[in-house]
Write a protein that holds these residues in place. Sequence first.
Motif, PDB file in Angstrom:
ATOM      1  N   LYS A  63       0.886  -1.269  -0.086  1.00 36.61           N
ATOM      2  CA  LYS A  63       0.016   0.105   0.055  1.00 36.61           C
ATOM      3  C   LYS A  63       0.798   1.322   0.022  1.00 36.61           C
ATOM      4  O   LYS A  63       0.655   2.301  -0.661  1.00 36.61           O
ATOM      5  N   GLN A  66       2.439   1.652  -3.389  1.00 39.58           N
ATOM      6  CA  GLN A  66       1.252   1.966  -4.333  1.00 39.58           C
ATOM      7  C   GLN A  66       1.169   3.623  -4.182  1.00 39.58           C
ATOM      8  O   GLN A  66       1.049   4.442  -5.245  1.00 39.58           O
ATOM      9  N   ASN A  67       1.168   4.048  -2.801  1.00 37.54           N
ATOM     10  CA  ASN A  67       0.922   5.466  -2.486  1.00 37.54           C
ATOM     11  C   ASN A  67       2.071   6.420  -3.104  1.00 37.54           C
ATOM     12  O   ASN A  67       1.886   7.370  -3.787  1.00 37.54           O
ATOM     13  N   SER A  70       1.440   6.733  -6.699  1.00 36.30           N
ATOM     14  CA  SER A  70       0.563   7.582  -6.775  1.00 36.30           C
ATOM     15  C   SER A  70       0.943   9.204  -6.714  1.00 36.30           C
ATOM     16  O   SER A  70       0.716   9.903  -7.457  1.00 36.30           O
ATOM     17  N   TYR A  71       1.977   9.475  -5.844  1.00 40.50           N
ATOM     18  CA  TYR A  71       2.439  10.477  -6.048  1.00 40.50           C
ATOM     19  C   TYR A  71       3.206  10.994  -7.165  1.00 40.50           C
ATOM     20  O   TYR A  71       3.342  12.274  -7.586  1.00 40.50           O
ATOM     21  N   LEU A  73       2.612   9.936  -9.932  1.00 39.81           N
ATOM     22  CA  LEU A  73       1.870  10.034 -11.197  1.00 39.81           C
ATOM     23  C   LEU A  73       1.202  11.549 -10.839  1.00 39.81           C
ATOM     24  O   LEU A  73       1.048  12.199 -12.099  1.00 39.81           O
ATOM     25  N   LYS A  74       0.747  12.074  -9.746  1.00 47.40           N
ATOM     26  CA  LYS A  74       0.222  13.393  -9.571  1.00 47.40           C
ATOM     27  C   LYS A  74       1.378  14.158  -9.960  1.00 47.40           C
ATOM     28  O   LYS A  74       1.087  15.283 -10.451  1.00 47.40           O
ATOM     29  N   ALA A 115       0.255   5.382 -14.188  1.00 43.48           N
ATOM     30  CA  ALA A 115      -1.102   4.860 -14.054  1.00 43.48           C
ATOM     31  C   ALA A 115      -1.411   3.342 -14.119  1.00 43.48           C
ATOM     32  O   ALA A 115      -2.156   2.832 -13.453  1.00 43.48           O
ATOM     33  N   ILE A 118      -0.310   1.336 -11.186  1.00 45.22           N
ATOM     34  CA  ILE A 118      -1.110   1.876  -9.973  1.00 45.22           C
ATOM     35  C   ILE A 118      -2.445   0.846 -10.051  1.00 45.22           C
ATOM     36  O   ILE A 118      -2.600   0.243  -9.138  1.00 45.22           O
ATOM     37  N   LYS A 122      -3.276  -2.015  -7.613  1.00 44.84           N
ATOM     38  CA  LYS A 122      -4.607  -2.308  -6.671  1.00 44.84           C
ATOM     39  C   LYS A 122      -5.075  -3.543  -6.863  1.00 44.84           C
ATOM     40  O   LYS A 122      -5.686  -4.094  -6.023  1.00 44.84           O
TER      41      LYS A 122
END
Length: 128
Positions: A63, A66-67, A70-71, A73-74, A115, A118, A122
């Motif tokens: 997790k 994955q976070n 995500s950072y 990707l952002k 993306a 991720i 998930k």
Amino acid sequence: MEDKDKRNKEFKIRIHNYILRLIKFLTALPKSDVSRVIINQLMRSGTSIGANYFEAKGASSRKDYQNFFSYSLKSANESNFWLVILRDAKLVPVSQSSEIDWLSRETDSLANIFASSIITLKKKVDNI
């Protein structure tokens, strides 16, 4: 070397090279009050792509891993925003238009990879 290890190493090198090109591009841009703000923002978001990817390698859980993706990707999405602003505000000299085009394409590509990763992560977390 396993295929996965090889792909990870190549991706790490790709991100590293992207950041070096971004830094070189940004330091060569003409400086004005407006462009300095955008350059600063793009430097932060662009380098954050790599920083979070490298941080993910030391994640304490799936997790957490994955976070960090995500950072990244952002940060890639934010970087794309700033690249578009630089281009559309005509703050990039014509002599550097091919470089901003390359950076935009590469940022898009990195974002797509994050993306996709991720989504895969998930699915793996949901199946545990």
